[in-house]
Design a protein around this motif. Structure first.
Motif, mmCIF file in Angstrom:
data_model
loop_
_atom_site.group_PDB
_atom_site.id
_atom_site.type_symbol
_atom_site.label_atom_id
_atom_site.label_comp_id
_atom_site.label_asym_id
_atom_site.label_seq_id
_atom_site.Cartn_x
_atom_site.Cartn_y
_atom_site.Cartn_z
ATOM 1 N N CYS A 1 -77.267 79.573 76.220
ATOM 2 C CA CYS A 1 -78.069 80.393 77.123
ATOM 3 C C CYS A 1 -78.505 81.638 76.352
ATOM 4 C CB CYS A 1 -77.213 80.782 78.333
ATOM 5 S SG CYS A 1 -78.026 81.852 79.531
ATOM 6 N N ILE A 2 -79.775 81.683 75.988
ATOM 7 C CA ILE A 2 -80.281 82.794 75.191
ATOM 8 C C ILE A 2 -81.528 83.344 75.873
ATOM 9 C CG2 ILE A 2 -81.249 83.461 72.953
ATOM 10 C CD1 ILE A 2 -79.600 80.968 71.858
ATOM 11 N N LEU A 3 -81.532 84.641 76.110
ATOM 12 C CA LEU A 3 -82.654 85.308 76.776
ATOM 13 C C LEU A 3 -83.423 86.113 75.739
ATOM 14 C CD1 LEU A 3 -84.213 86.791 79.090
ATOM 15 C CD2 LEU A 3 -82.169 88.196 79.398
ATOM 16 N N ILE A 4 -84.745 85.917 75.697
ATOM 17 C CA ILE A 4 -85.596 86.744 74.834
ATOM 18 C C ILE A 4 -86.501 87.567 75.741
ATOM 19 C CG2 ILE A 4 -87.313 86.778 72.986
ATOM 20 C CD1 ILE A 4 -86.215 84.124 72.022
ATOM 21 N N GLU A 5 -86.456 88.875 75.538
ATOM 22 C CA GLU A 5 -87.111 89.791 76.465
ATOM 23 C C GLU A 5 -88.041 90.730 75.713
ATOM 24 O OE1 GLU A 5 -85.046 92.208 79.875
ATOM 25 O OE2 GLU A 5 -84.916 93.375 78.032
ATOM 26 N N THR B 1 -73.749 89.680 73.571
ATOM 27 C CA THR B 1 -74.304 90.414 72.432
ATOM 28 C C THR B 1 -75.814 90.592 72.636
ATOM 29 O OG1 THR B 1 -72.662 89.557 70.910
ATOM 30 C CG2 THR B 1 -74.720 90.348 69.935
ATOM 31 N N ILE B 2 -76.309 91.797 72.417
ATOM 32 C CA ILE B 2 -77.745 92.087 72.533
ATOM 33 C C ILE B 2 -78.250 92.522 71.158
ATOM 34 C CG2 ILE B 2 -79.523 93.484 73.658
ATOM 35 C CD1 ILE B 2 -77.506 93.908 75.970
ATOM 36 N N LEU B 3 -79.330 91.877 70.702
ATOM 37 C CA LEU B 3 -79.866 92.134 69.372
ATOM 38 C C LEU B 3 -81.323 92.542 69.493
ATOM 39 C CD1 LEU B 3 -79.654 91.815 66.200
ATOM 40 C CD2 LEU B 3 -80.412 89.447 66.543
ATOM 41 N N MET C 1 -90.561 95.939 71.084
ATOM 42 C CA MET C 1 -89.795 95.040 70.216
ATOM 43 C C MET C 1 -88.975 94.063 71.061
ATOM 44 S SD MET C 1 -90.616 96.175 67.293
ATOM 45 C CE MET C 1 -89.581 96.146 65.878
ATOM 46 N N PRO C 2 -88.945 92.798 70.657
ATOM 47 C CA PRO C 2 -88.155 91.848 71.451
ATOM 48 C C PRO C 2 -86.657 92.112 71.348
ATOM 49 C CG PRO C 2 -89.100 90.773 69.517
ATOM 50 C CD PRO C 2 -89.640 92.164 69.533
ATOM 51 N N ARG C 3 -85.997 91.854 72.438
ATOM 52 C CA ARG C 3 -84.523 91.916 72.460
ATOM 53 C C ARG C 3 -84.008 90.522 72.781
ATOM 54 N NH1 ARG C 3 -81.982 96.499 75.909
ATOM 55 N NH2 ARG C 3 -82.966 95.404 77.645
ATOM 56 N N ILE C 4 -82.939 90.166 72.121
ATOM 57 C CA ILE C 4 -82.343 88.849 72.324
ATOM 58 C C ILE C 4 -80.962 89.053 72.934
ATOM 59 C CG2 ILE C 4 -81.514 86.740 71.212
ATOM 60 C CD1 ILE C 4 -84.295 88.761 69.645
ATOM 61 N N PHE C 5 -80.750 88.456 74.091
ATOM 62 C CA PHE C 5 -79.458 88.497 74.763
ATOM 63 C C PHE C 5 -78.774 87.150 74.528
ATOM 64 C CE2 PHE C 5 -79.866 92.126 77.898
ATOM 65 C CZ PHE C 5 -81.120 92.544 77.493
ATOM 66 N N PHE C 6 -77.675 87.180 73.809
ATOM 67 C CA PHE C 6 -76.907 85.949 73.592
ATOM 68 C C PHE C 6 -75.921 85.830 74.754
ATOM 69 C CE2 PHE C 6 -78.437 87.277 69.473
ATOM 70 C CZ PHE C 6 -78.923 86.102 68.946
ATOM 71 N N LEU C 7 -76.291 85.072 75.765
ATOM 72 C CA LEU C 7 -75.506 85.048 77.004
ATOM 73 C C LEU C 7 -74.555 83.867 77.073
ATOM 74 C CD1 LEU C 7 -78.261 86.175 79.503
ATOM 75 C CD2 LEU C 7 -76.517 87.554 78.368
ATOM 76 N N GLY C 8 -74.895 82.789 76.395
ATOM 77 C CA GLY C 8 -74.003 81.633 76.298
ATOM 78 C C GLY C 8 -74.047 81.154 74.862
ATOM 79 N N THR C 9 -72.919 81.239 74.173
ATOM 80 C CA THR C 9 -72.921 81.004 72.718
ATOM 81 C C THR C 9 -72.108 79.780 72.321
ATOM 82 O OG1 THR C 9 -71.088 82.559 72.516
ATOM 83 C CG2 THR C 9 -73.311 83.428 72.146
ATOM 84 N N ASP D 1 -84.010 90.640 54.611
ATOM 85 C CA ASP D 1 -83.962 91.445 55.831
ATOM 86 C C ASP D 1 -83.896 90.601 57.108
ATOM 87 O OD1 ASP D 1 -84.065 93.705 54.318
ATOM 88 O OD2 ASP D 1 -86.250 93.865 54.431
ATOM 89 N N SER D 2 -83.970 89.300 56.982
ATOM 90 C CA SER D 2 -83.940 88.448 58.169
ATOM 91 C C SER D 2 -82.496 88.228 58.626
ATOM 92 C CB SER D 2 -84.606 87.106 57.859
ATOM 93 O OG SER D 2 -83.891 86.457 56.832
ATOM 94 N N ILE D 3 -82.372 87.723 59.832
ATOM 95 C CA ILE D 3 -81.043 87.557 60.433
ATOM 96 C C ILE D 3 -80.831 86.088 60.804
ATOM 97 C CG2 ILE D 3 -79.577 88.177 62.409
ATOM 98 C CD1 ILE D 3 -81.150 90.829 62.519
ATOM 99 N N LEU D 4 -79.656 85.589 60.476
ATOM 100 C CA LEU D 4 -79.204 84.292 60.974
ATOM 101 C C LEU D 4 -78.173 84.555 62.067
ATOM 102 C CD1 LEU D 4 -78.555 81.208 60.983
ATOM 103 C CD2 LEU D 4 -76.970 81.666 59.090
ATOM 104 N N ALA D 5 -78.469 84.122 63.293
ATOM 105 C CA ALA D 5 -77.511 84.242 64.398
ATOM 106 C C ALA D 5 -76.943 82.849 64.684
ATOM 107 C CB ALA D 5 -78.196 84.806 65.639
ATOM 108 N N ILE D 6 -75.639 82.750 64.652
ATOM 109 C CA ILE D 6 -74.959 81.459 64.784
ATOM 110 C C ILE D 6 -74.523 81.244 66.235
ATOM 111 C CG2 ILE D 6 -72.831 80.237 64.172
ATOM 112 C CD1 ILE D 6 -73.164 81.413 61.334
#
Ligand SMILES: [Zn+2]
Length: 245
Positions: free
Chosen positions: A22-26, A241-243, A1-9, A209-214
């Motif tokens: 700065c957003i990392l998708i792993e 934040t890691i999602l 499953m992908p993980r999203i690291f919100f590193l610069g918001t 069930d979807s997510i909005l990340a601001i």
């Protein structure tokens, strides 16, 4: 499953202490970075990464809060023995990437690899990436991402657009900018940015069930986001934040 690291918001004018875009998708196989604002290199290093750990860095447009962390990152990475940088973009942003590279240390310029992502999409490893033309003050492309059976939309900087709205009923995660407070919504088409109330309307068009990340918040939009009641499925990530989706 992908993980999203919100590193610069933060966008330009963000809350002090936040890094810029700065957003990392792993996944278990690959990692990509969406935009590379000031402080992005430090954030990545805090999580143990260098630029050699990424399949590519996607630059949405050529405003500085989306790329000016690169200089710091390439110096940090070269100290750790990594001189590789893979920059990806679409359309005129791709053609303008050379100007960014001119800002980088001479020693690493020759190690930069450019990838143009065509508007009909490109498969890179387990990722399918398709630029989304959006409506900002300069040429800008958000990004539609399919990975591990999940669908992610990154708005980059834009007012709400039909191109993004058309994707909303079929997306697991929308990462959308919110630069403006609701009382400045009338500036949205002039500045090419989105307000708090406009973003929350986008959530109403998404599956439950979807997510909005601001992201790309400012001191003004964060002040309102701290006070307003948020519907289910709305995330206002802070840096780090890691999602999982
Ligand atoms: Zn911006």
């Amino acid at each position: 499953m992908p993980r999203i690291f919100f590193l610069g918001t933060a966008g330009a004018g963000g809350v002090p202490g936040r890094a810029m875009n700065c957003i990392l998708i792993e996944t278990s196989k690959e990692r990509i970075v969406l935009d590379f604002g000031e402080g992005c290199g430090q954030r990545l290093e805090q999580h143990g990464y260098t630029l050699c750990d990424f399949t590519l860095v996607y630059i949405s447009h050529l405003h500085m809060d989306h790329y000016n962390g690169l200089f710091d990152a390439v110096v940090r990475s070269s100290i750790r023995g990594c001189n590789k940088l893979v920059l990806a973009a679409a359309g005129g942003v791709y053609r303008g990437l050379g100007n960014i590279v001119e800002l980088l240390p001479r020693s690493i310029r020759s190690n930069v690899v450019f990838i143009e992502i065509p508007l009909d999409g490109l498969r890179i490893g387990s990722f399918f990436l398709k630029p989304i033309p959006v409506n900002h003050s300069i040429e800008t492309y958000g990004l539609y991402i399919e990975v591990s059976g999940k669908r992610i939309v990154y708005s980059a900087d834009t007012m709400p657009t039909r191109g993004i709205i058309n994707l909303l009923n079929n997306v697991d995660l929308l990462i959308h900018e919110v630069t403006l407070p609701s009382n400045k919504s009338d500036l949205s088409p002039i500045l090419g940015h989105t307000s708090v109330s406009q973003a929350l309307k986008l959530k109403e068009m998404m599956n439950q069930d979807s997510i909005l990340a601001i992201v790309h918040t400012t001191t003004e939009s964060m002040k309102e986001l701290r006070e307003v009641s948020l519907p289910r499925g709305v995330l206002v990530p802070y840096d780090h934040t890691i999602l999982g989706i």
